[in-house]
Scaffold this active site. Structure first.
Site, PDB file in Angstrom:
ATOM      1  CD  GLU A   1      31.018  28.091   7.125  1.00  0.00           C
ATOM      2  OE1 GLU A   1      30.421  27.193   6.491  1.00  0.00           O
ATOM      3  OE2 GLU A   1      32.026  28.669   6.680  1.00  0.00           O
TER       4      GLU A   1
ATOM      5  CD  GLU B   1      35.855  27.606   8.090  1.00  0.00           C
ATOM      6  OE1 GLU B   1      35.625  27.434   6.870  1.00  0.00           O
ATOM      7  OE2 GLU B   1      35.216  27.029   8.991  1.00  0.00           O
TER       8      GLU B   1
END
Ligand code: AHR
Length: 497
Positions: free
Chosen positions: A173, A292
């Site tokens: 991320e 995710e």
């Protein structure tokens, strides 16, 4: 009663589900590792300290790959802290989650755990506070045989055989303002490209996942994907997607249609991938690692946890029947994109936004969301068919969506499975199944999960409140079948020859 129909023809194929699609994620956060999979003081701990009962539950999910060690955690992690004699490992301030990390579990223990439960490790390297050099050293530590510094370090630590880690995430991320060492798309794209180069020089057989957007709600999506891929397209094998959904304001009809939002996100990422492919005149098609995804009440169930604890109770969401219905829709959408989504990780696996829970007394139980994932992992491996479906629709914040979502998989064992999710809270569904060119198939079972109340969940005291049951109520023959799908339910319809 809602009317809905699915028409299936085994010649109309979307693609094959790669086993990698049924993966999960274990991060050093909260009680996922410590007091989750690992608890040396528990009566059911094995010689390494892993809980055998938790491992058995994990095995039931038949998980292909497990992503580790983060997540946000990895962006401040020094992998060397987690290898070597346990008593010499440092305790550190862990800045992603304001906790204390003891490093009792590290790369070697995790890879050993994966072997024990029959999963493949997917390791993330730290591109937040570190860079290409430490990344290639970790690849050498894990995958090289012997005779060089880091391979010999692994052997000296008691692991003679390489771990042979195939899947590697280039950071985590990196677009997120919360990320330790956050970067712009250009900064990240450059460091990812150089890390990829060194990592693949160290072991050319590895597969690399570059960070896509952490959410399609970030203003940088989908330019982030475009710019990062322009810098890395030829060096990486997958681009990641992450998304979490929650019923933040009691709007159940919209929440259980969260897969409509997931669909838009997938379309956006694919558009960026294919734009870069066209721009580069490339023959390579970029695949997705949805590494995710889950239901997570991250905004509506805020918690106040004392900082700097070891393994605090963090993000221990308890899931209801409603969450299982929403999760079923997400699974259907991902499987429908099996031609491009090749890896996917339910985030996470134990205690932290997880299908498997433990508590302080040492109990273990399975959440409602355990079951749809288990069914997809068990019956979703095979060829996803391009079906013709129709269902009555309703309007919600995602637009107009069908009450009933369904998907058909022609299994590796030649069985046919139809997954069905009825998101109507009030109405059962009169569901027709037309199996063209499959007249020799007959119904085997109808696995159904529903509950008297959509808020019902499983707990340590009542672990079997909401569980699937198997019924024989599919009527019909010679390719034409009908079944009642209860309101607000998750269903698996099985047909065999
Ligand atoms: O899964 C929990 C967190 O969610 C992960 O650490 C991070 O990558 C994401 O924001």
């Amino acid at each position: 009663m809602i009317k809905s129909k699915i028409r299936v023809n085994s010649e109309y194929v979307i693609g094959k589900t790669d086993s990698g699609m049924f993966g999960s994620f274990l991060e050093h956060v909260g009680r996922a590792i410590y007091n989750g999979i690992y608890d040396p003081k528990h009566p059911l701990a094995d010689s390494m300290g892993f809980r055998k009962d938790v491992a058995e539950a994990v095995k039931e999910l038949n998980i292909s790959v497990i992503r580790y060690p983060g997540g946000n955690f990895v962006s401040g992690y020094n992998w060397e802290d987690g290898v070597g004699p346990i008593e010499l490992r440092p305790k550190k301030l862990e800045l992603a989650w304001n906790s204390v990390e003891t490093n009792m579990v590290g790369t070697d223990e995790f890879c050993t755990y994966c072997k024990k439960i029959g999963s493949e490790p997917m390791l993330a390297v730290n591109l937040g506070t570190r860079g290409p050099d430490e990344a290639r050293q970790l690849v050498e530590y894990c995958n090289s045989r012997a005779g060089t510094k880091y391979a010999d370090m692994r052997i000296a630590n008691g692991y003679k055989e390489p771990h042979n880690v195939k899947y590697w995430c280039l950071g985590n991320e990196m677009d997120g303002p919360w990320q330790i060492g956050r970067k712009t798309a250009y900064e990240y794209g450059r460091v990812a490209e150089e890390s990829a180069k060194l990592m693949k020089l160290t072991d050319p057989s590895i597969k690399l996942i570059v960070c896509g957007s952490s959410s399609n709600l970030l203003p940088t999506h989908p330019d982030w994907e475009r710019e990062v891929l322009e810098l890395t397209y030829d060096s990486v094998d997958y681009i990641s997607m992450h998304s979490y959904y929650e019923n933040a304001n009691g709007d159940t009809p919209s929440f259980v249609a969260s897969n409509a939002q997931m669909e838009k996100f997938i379309q956006g990422v694919l558009a960026s991938c294919d734009f870069v492919k066209a721009k580069k005149r490339s023959n390579k098609t970029m695949m997705i690692s949805y590494d995710e995804w889950n239901i997570w009440y991250q905004f509506s169930r805020k918690q106040d946890v004392e900082p700097w604890q070891v393994a605090p109770h963090l993000f221990e969401d308890i899931y209801s029947m409603e969450d299982a219905v929403a999760l079923g829709g997400l699974l259907i959408t991902m499987m429908r994109h099996c031609d491009r989504i090749k890896l996917a990780c339910l985030a996470q696996l134990v205690n932290v936004i997880a299908p498997i829970m433990t508590d302080d007394t040492g109990a273990m139980w399975k959440q409602t969301t355990f079951y749809p994932f288990m069914h997809a992992s068990k019956y979703g491996r095979g060829t996803v068919l391009n079906t013709i479906t129709n269902s009555e629709t309703y309007d919600c914040i995602h637009g107009t969506v069908p009450y009933v979502e369904s998907l058909c998989v022609f299994g590796e064992d030649e069985s046919i499975t139809v997954f069905v999710c009825n998101r109507s809270e009030e109405q059962d569904c009169d569901f027709d199944i037309i199996l063209e060119n499959a007249e020799e198939y007959s119904p085997e079972s109808h696995i159904v999960m529903t509950a008297a109340d959509k808020n019902m969940s499983n707990t340590a005291a009542n672990p079997f409140n909401v569980v699937p049951t198997s019924v024989n109520d599919i009527n019909g023959e010679k390719g034409t079948f009908n079944v009642k799908i209860p309101s607000f339910s998750w269903n698996v319809l099985r047909f065999t020859k």
